[in-house]
Design a protein around this motif. Structure first.
Motif, PDB file in Angstrom:
ATOM      1  N   GLY A 409       0.755  -1.250   0.000  1.00 53.66           N
ATOM      2  CA  GLY A 409       0.000   0.000   0.000  1.00 53.66           C
ATOM      3  C   GLY A 409       0.779   1.290   0.000  1.00 53.66           C
ATOM      4  N   CYS A 410       2.104   1.265   0.161  1.00 52.60           N
ATOM      5  CA  CYS A 410       2.902   2.495   0.147  1.00 52.60           C
ATOM      6  C   CYS A 410       2.638   3.268  -1.150  1.00 52.60           C
ATOM      7  CB  CYS A 410       4.388   2.144   0.259  1.00 52.60           C
ATOM      8  SG  CYS A 410       5.513   3.514  -0.101  1.00 52.60           S
ATOM      9  N   ILE A 411       2.442   4.581  -1.040  1.00 56.17           N
ATOM     10  CA  ILE A 411       2.173   5.418  -2.209  1.00 56.17           C
ATOM     11  C   ILE A 411       3.312   6.388  -2.498  1.00 56.17           C
ATOM     12  CG2 ILE A 411      -0.333   5.245  -1.982  1.00 56.17           C
ATOM     13  CD1 ILE A 411      -0.275   8.071  -0.732  1.00 56.17           C
ATOM     14  N   GLN A 412       4.488   6.150  -1.934  1.00 55.30           N
ATOM     15  CA  GLN A 412       5.660   7.000  -2.140  1.00 55.30           C
ATOM     16  C   GLN A 412       5.395   8.429  -1.663  1.00 55.30           C
ATOM     17  OE1 GLN A 412       8.480   6.308  -5.604  1.00 55.30           O
ATOM     18  NE2 GLN A 412       7.797   8.340  -6.140  1.00 55.30           N
ATOM     19  N   ALA A 413       4.763   8.549  -0.496  1.00 53.92           N
ATOM     20  CA  ALA A 413       4.513   9.872   0.075  1.00 53.92           C
ATOM     21  C   ALA A 413       5.790  10.502   0.613  1.00 53.92           C
ATOM     22  CB  ALA A 413       3.472   9.782   1.193  1.00 53.92           C
ATOM     23  N   GLN A 414       6.817   9.693   0.836  1.00 55.37           N
ATOM     24  CA  GLN A 414       8.133  10.137   1.295  1.00 55.37           C
ATOM     25  C   GLN A 414       8.064  10.873   2.646  1.00 55.37           C
ATOM     26  OE1 GLN A 414       9.104  11.989  -2.701  1.00 55.37           O
ATOM     27  NE2 GLN A 414      10.987  10.822  -2.451  1.00 55.37           N
ATOM     28  N   SER A 415       7.205  10.352   3.520  1.00 55.30           N
ATOM     29  CA  SER A 415       7.096  10.906   4.870  1.00 55.30           C
ATOM     30  C   SER A 415       7.467   9.862   5.919  1.00 55.30           C
ATOM     31  CB  SER A 415       5.673  11.419   5.111  1.00 55.30           C
ATOM     32  OG  SER A 415       4.720  10.394   4.939  1.00 55.30           O
ATOM     33  N   CYS A 416       8.304   8.885   5.516  1.00 54.21           N
ATOM     34  CA  CYS A 416       8.687   7.786   6.417  1.00 54.21           C
ATOM     35  C   CYS A 416       9.327   8.293   7.705  1.00 54.21           C
ATOM     36  CB  CYS A 416       9.668   6.846   5.703  1.00 54.21           C
ATOM     37  SG  CYS A 416       9.214   6.376   4.032  1.00 54.21           S
ATOM     38  N   HIS A 417      10.083   9.376   7.604  1.00 50.90           N
ATOM     39  CA  HIS A 417      10.855   9.860   8.746  1.00 50.90           C
ATOM     40  C   HIS A 417      10.056  10.783   9.664  1.00 50.90           C
ATOM     41  CE1 HIS A 417      10.991  12.741   5.535  1.00 50.90           C
ATOM     42  NE2 HIS A 417      11.527  13.663   6.299  1.00 50.90           N
ATOM     43  N   ASN A 418       8.803  11.090   9.296  1.00 47.96           N
ATOM     44  CA  ASN A 418       8.003  12.034  10.074  1.00 47.96           C
ATOM     45  C   ASN A 418       6.931  11.371  10.927  1.00 47.96           C
ATOM     46  OD1 ASN A 418       9.343  14.276   8.964  1.00 47.96           O
ATOM     47  ND2 ASN A 418       8.005  14.263   7.164  1.00 47.96           N
ATOM     48  N   ASN A 419       6.825  10.040  10.845  1.00 51.47           N
ATOM     49  CA  ASN A 419       5.793   9.301  11.574  1.00 51.47           C
ATOM     50  C   ASN A 419       4.387   9.690  11.104  1.00 51.47           C
ATOM     51  OD1 ASN A 419       5.227   7.245  13.448  1.00 51.47           O
ATOM     52  ND2 ASN A 419       4.712   8.717  15.043  1.00 51.47           N
ATOM     53  N   THR A 420       4.276  10.170   9.864  1.00 50.76           N
ATOM     54  CA  THR A 420       2.973  10.602   9.351  1.00 50.76           C
ATOM     55  C   THR A 420       2.600   9.856   8.074  1.00 50.76           C
ATOM     56  OG1 THR A 420       4.051  12.413   8.147  1.00 50.76           O
ATOM     57  CG2 THR A 420       3.177  12.917  10.347  1.00 50.76           C
ATOM     58  N   CYS A 421       3.160   8.688   7.857  1.00 53.03           N
ATOM     59  CA  CYS A 421       2.873   7.910   6.642  1.00 53.03           C
ATOM     60  C   CYS A 421       1.368   7.753   6.460  1.00 53.03           C
ATOM     61  CB  CYS A 421       3.544   6.546   6.726  1.00 53.03           C
ATOM     62  SG  CYS A 421       3.069   5.414   5.392  1.00 53.03           S
ATOM     63  N   PRO A 422       0.791   8.261   5.367  1.00 60.17           N
ATOM     64  CA  PRO A 422      -0.676   8.234   5.214  1.00 60.17           C
ATOM     65  C   PRO A 422      -1.254   6.842   5.027  1.00 60.17           C
ATOM     66  CG  PRO A 422       0.374   9.006   3.194  1.00 60.17           C
ATOM     67  CD  PRO A 422       1.454   8.917   4.229  1.00 60.17           C
ATOM     68  N   THR A 423      -0.419   5.867   4.647  1.00 64.65           N
ATOM     69  CA  THR A 423      -0.930   4.513   4.422  1.00 64.65           C
ATOM     70  C   THR A 423      -0.707   3.594   5.620  1.00 64.65           C
ATOM     71  OG1 THR A 423       1.156   3.814   3.393  1.00 64.65           O
ATOM     72  CG2 THR A 423      -0.552   4.702   1.940  1.00 64.65           C
ATOM     73  N   GLY A 424      -0.090   4.098   6.690  1.00 67.02           N
ATOM     74  CA  GLY A 424       0.128   3.291   7.886  1.00 67.02           C
ATOM     75  C   GLY A 424       1.304   2.336   7.804  1.00 67.02           C
ATOM     76  N   VAL A 425       2.068   2.390   6.706  1.00 63.69           N
ATOM     77  CA  VAL A 425       3.173   1.442   6.517  1.00 63.69           C
ATOM     78  C   VAL A 425       4.381   1.824   7.360  1.00 63.69           C
ATOM     79  CG1 VAL A 425       4.804   0.475   4.837  1.00 63.69           C
ATOM     80  CG2 VAL A 425       2.399   0.794   4.208  1.00 63.69           C
ATOM     81  N   ALA A 426       4.758   3.107   7.347  1.00 63.26           N
ATOM     82  CA  ALA A 426       5.984   3.552   8.023  1.00 63.26           C
ATOM     83  C   ALA A 426       5.660   4.543   9.129  1.00 63.26           C
ATOM     84  CB  ALA A 426       6.954   4.167   7.017  1.00 63.26           C
ATOM     85  N   THR A 427       4.803   4.142  10.045  1.00 60.90           N
ATOM     86  CA  THR A 427       4.420   5.001  11.161  1.00 60.90           C
ATOM     87  C   THR A 427       4.031   4.137  12.351  1.00 60.90           C
ATOM     88  OG1 THR A 427       2.868   6.706  11.908  1.00 60.90           O
ATOM     89  CG2 THR A 427       2.038   5.095  10.338  1.00 60.90           C
ATOM     90  N   GLN A 428       4.127   4.700  13.535  1.00 59.10           N
ATOM     91  CA  GLN A 428       3.644   4.024  14.735  1.00 59.10           C
ATOM     92  C   GLN A 428       2.321   4.612  15.204  1.00 59.10           C
ATOM     93  OE1 GLN A 428       5.194   1.223  15.689  1.00 59.10           O
ATOM     94  NE2 GLN A 428       6.472   1.700  13.907  1.00 59.10           N
ATOM     95  N   ASN A 429       1.736   5.501  14.395  1.00 59.49           N
ATOM     96  CA  ASN A 429       0.434   6.090  14.706  1.00 59.49           C
ATOM     97  C   ASN A 429      -0.648   5.018  14.583  1.00 59.49           C
ATOM     98  OD1 ASN A 429      -2.215   7.379  13.928  1.00 59.49           O
ATOM     99  ND2 ASN A 429      -1.046   9.223  14.380  1.00 59.49           N
ATOM    100  N   LYS A 430      -1.347   4.734  15.676  1.00 57.59           N
ATOM    101  CA  LYS A 430      -2.331   3.648  15.708  1.00 57.59           C
ATOM    102  C   LYS A 430      -3.462   3.896  14.717  1.00 57.59           C
ATOM    103  CE  LYS A 430      -0.427   1.219  19.053  1.00 57.59           C
ATOM    104  NZ  LYS A 430       0.127  -0.130  18.799  1.00 57.59           N
ATOM    105  N   TRP A 431      -3.911   5.139  14.595  1.00 60.45           N
ATOM    106  CA  TRP A 431      -5.013   5.451  13.702  1.00 60.45           C
ATOM    107  C   TRP A 431      -4.627   5.175  12.244  1.00 60.45           C
ATOM    108  CZ3 TRP A 431      -9.996   6.242  13.238  1.00 60.45           C
ATOM    109  CH2 TRP A 431     -10.479   6.867  12.075  1.00 60.45           C
ATOM    110  N   LEU A 432      -3.421   5.605  11.864  1.00 61.26           N
ATOM    111  CA  LEU A 432      -2.985   5.417  10.485  1.00 61.26           C
ATOM    112  C   LEU A 432      -2.727   3.945  10.175  1.00 61.26           C
ATOM    113  CD1 LEU A 432      -0.554   8.477  10.177  1.00 61.26           C
ATOM    114  CD2 LEU A 432      -2.839   8.250   9.192  1.00 61.26           C
ATOM    115  N   GLN A 433      -2.254   3.204  11.176  1.00 58.62           N
ATOM    116  CA  GLN A 433      -2.013   1.769  10.978  1.00 58.62           C
ATOM    117  C   GLN A 433      -3.301   0.982  10.797  1.00 58.62           C
ATOM    118  OE1 GLN A 433       0.737  -0.517  13.477  1.00 58.62           O
ATOM    119  NE2 GLN A 433       1.400   1.394  14.406  1.00 58.62           N
TER     120      GLN A 433
END
Length: 540
Positions: A409-433
């Protein structure tokens, strides 16, 4: 008070709009101390920052053509999405690639493709390709390992990726027969969904470190003994995104669970040092590898980006003289990957994969020891054409990272380092996951790997070979310049890969190294073999 309320209620809606903009203008002119644009152009200056914020999305979906974007263009992402969804990943009306561009590759097909015998394993499973070499065979490790798939998931840690993303990848790898590299964040419960695992650690020794942050052999042995799915161990010397710098996991991404798995404090950035404390030079590295292999019985390898070759030559010399050293070597391209890095490192430090791999392979070729090593390529190789080129250069396996992320599902948003990945792939945010359906995404991983291998195998047969390891450097040509439009890889890099001792694909029920492959073939589902032919939207 009533008069004030009466006055306010009499103001028309457009009056409130003017008041709102007037307040913003006053704030911009008299109270703004940070932005010159907002001061000089009150109100309308805000639109500049709004457009800057949504610029990447505008370019990705509206402005850029199918082949414009980096690191992965729309056509590349579309192929991954279509493959992962088990949809038709074909294209019509010919290629839209610039086939005369520098570094464009051509694969030389045979006049007559290879014909498979009726009982050939690939007639039962067209996506089955095991590694032609066995990790740890030469050094007589107690538990040698033949990867059941030549395409596997590269090092991405729990912490950098979310729990649901890691679980999806691991379950998908189990279905596809691929191994899952843990990354340097330690072995999490989400890596234990059934797939073979390559345990990877770096300078922080997460998961196998003592309370002072040093490597603990006792914890390593305990980890391996308690988790039989760990089939090999990889020591990260450096990674392509930031070689020689070390890593950072921001405090915002560190949960209580991550802190326990890594044995680190919660609430603080976790820093990986730029260098190892367990060894200081090549002889000590070789000793360290042998100690781990002896204590665990597993094949042990190294992963590194490539720049200077002096220490690679020293390592090869030691291995040739002593018959000790790594069982496999993963070469990471300097193109960068899932690890966040300063642009100065990602853009300039270490060589791109094709130069890195050919330089290192030649070092070991000159010492006559390439047959002892399983060479693994990692760096934007997650496409059949690129994989064929990699095997022609001498690779035995390929690890994919960002391509595997896209399959879930990664869409190449390039926000991996901000914990704001919109697809929930590269974040620890429970809502986004929460948007990640593990069962569905694991199926997509399986389909991506299966379609990848099937297409690569079809290209292999088109060139007259049974297995990709049989590709030679004369089978692939690469564009160099206007004066010398295309040369074979052998002519370009001035060497020939050593022939892999491959005799054919066989399935042996009693072979412990191939048992998992045989079992996988017994449980192949009709669904995985069926290709949908309905039209689709390639973009996620």
């Amino acid at each position: 008070m009533e008069n004030i309320l009466s006055f306010l209620s009499a103001i028309p809606w457009w009056g409130w709009v003017l008041i709102f903009f007037a307040i913003i203008a006053i704030r911009d002119i008299f109270f703004n101390r940070e932005h010159t644009i907002k001061h000089n152009f009150p109100v309308i200056g805000h639109f500049r920052y709004i457009l800057e914020g949504i610029g990447p999305e505008l370019r990705q979906y509206i402005v850029a053509s199918n082949r414009d974007e980096l690191p992965f263009n729309r056509s590349e992402r579309g192929w991954i999405y279509a493959s992962a969804k088990n949809e038709n990943n074909y294209e019509g009306f010919g290629t839209d690639q610039d086939i005369f561009s520098t570094h464009y590759i051509f694969i030389n097909n045979a006049m007559l493709p290879l014909k498979l015998k009726e009982d050939h394993p690939n007639n039962l499973d067209p996506g089955f390709i095991a590694c032609a070499k066995v990790m740890g065979e030469f050094n007589n490790r107690k538990r040698p390992f033949r990867p059941a798939s030549i395409i596997n998931v590269s090092a991405m840690s729990f912490g950098s990726l979310s729990a649901r993303a890691i679980a999806s990848l691991n379950e998908g790898c189990k279905e596809a027969g691929a191994y899952h590299n843990t990354g340097e964040g330690g072995l999490s419960p989400y890596h234990q969904k059934g797939a073979d695992v390559v345990f990877h650690f770096g300078t922080g020794y997460f998961g196998v470190r003592d309370n002072d942050g040093n490597f603990s052999m006792e914890k390593m042995v305990e980890l391996v003994n308690e988790n039989k799915q760990i089939r090999a161990i990889e020591i990260k010397l450096s990674q392509g995104a930031k070689p020689g710098k070390g890593g950072v996991l921001p405090a915002s991404k560190i949960t209580k669970e991550i802190a326990e798995i890594r044995n680190v404090p919660i609430g603080k950035d976790v820093l990986s040092p730029p260098s190892h404390s367990a060894f200081n030079d090549m002889p000590e590295l070789v000793d360290f590898i042998e100690e781990i292999a002896e204590a665990t019985g597993l094949p042990v390898g190294i992963k590194s980006a490539v720049g200077k070759l002096d220490q690679w030559k020293e390592l090869a010399s030691i291995m040739a003289q002593t018959k000790r050293g790594p069982d496999f070597i993963t070469i990471d391209g300097g193109e960068g990957g899932t690890g966040a890095a300063p642009p100065s490192f990602a853009d300039h430090v270490s060589l791109p994969w094709i130069y890195a791999f050919t330089d290192v392979y030649q070092v070991f070729l000159n010492h006559g020891i390439t047959d002892r090593i399983v060479f693994i390529g990692s760096g934007k190789l997650g496409f059949p054409g690129q994989a064929a080129m990699a095997f022609a250069l001498g690779a035995d396996c390929i690890n994919v990272a960002r391509e595997a992320m896209m399959s879930i599902g990664c869409i190449q948003a390039q926000s991996c380092h901000n914990n704001t990945c919109p697809t929930g792939v590269a974040t620890q945010n429970k809502w986004l996951q929460a948007g990640i359906n593990i069962k569905e995404k694991s199926r997509r991983v399986n389909f991506y790997f299966t379609k990848f291998r099937k297409e690569l195998l079809e290209m292999t047969h088109a060139c007259g070979y049974e297995h990709p390891c049989q590709f030679t450097m004369d089978d692939v040509e690469i564009n160099l310049s206007d004066q010398n439009l295309a040369k074979s890889l052998a002519g370009t890099f001035s060497y020939h890969k050593e022939k892999v001792p491959f005799e054919g694909v066989h399935i042996h029920k009693n072979d412990p190294n191939l048992g998992a492959i045989y079992k996988r073939k017994e449980v192949i589902t009709k669904e995985a073999e069926t290709e949908k032919t309905t039209p689709h939207n390639k973009n996620q």
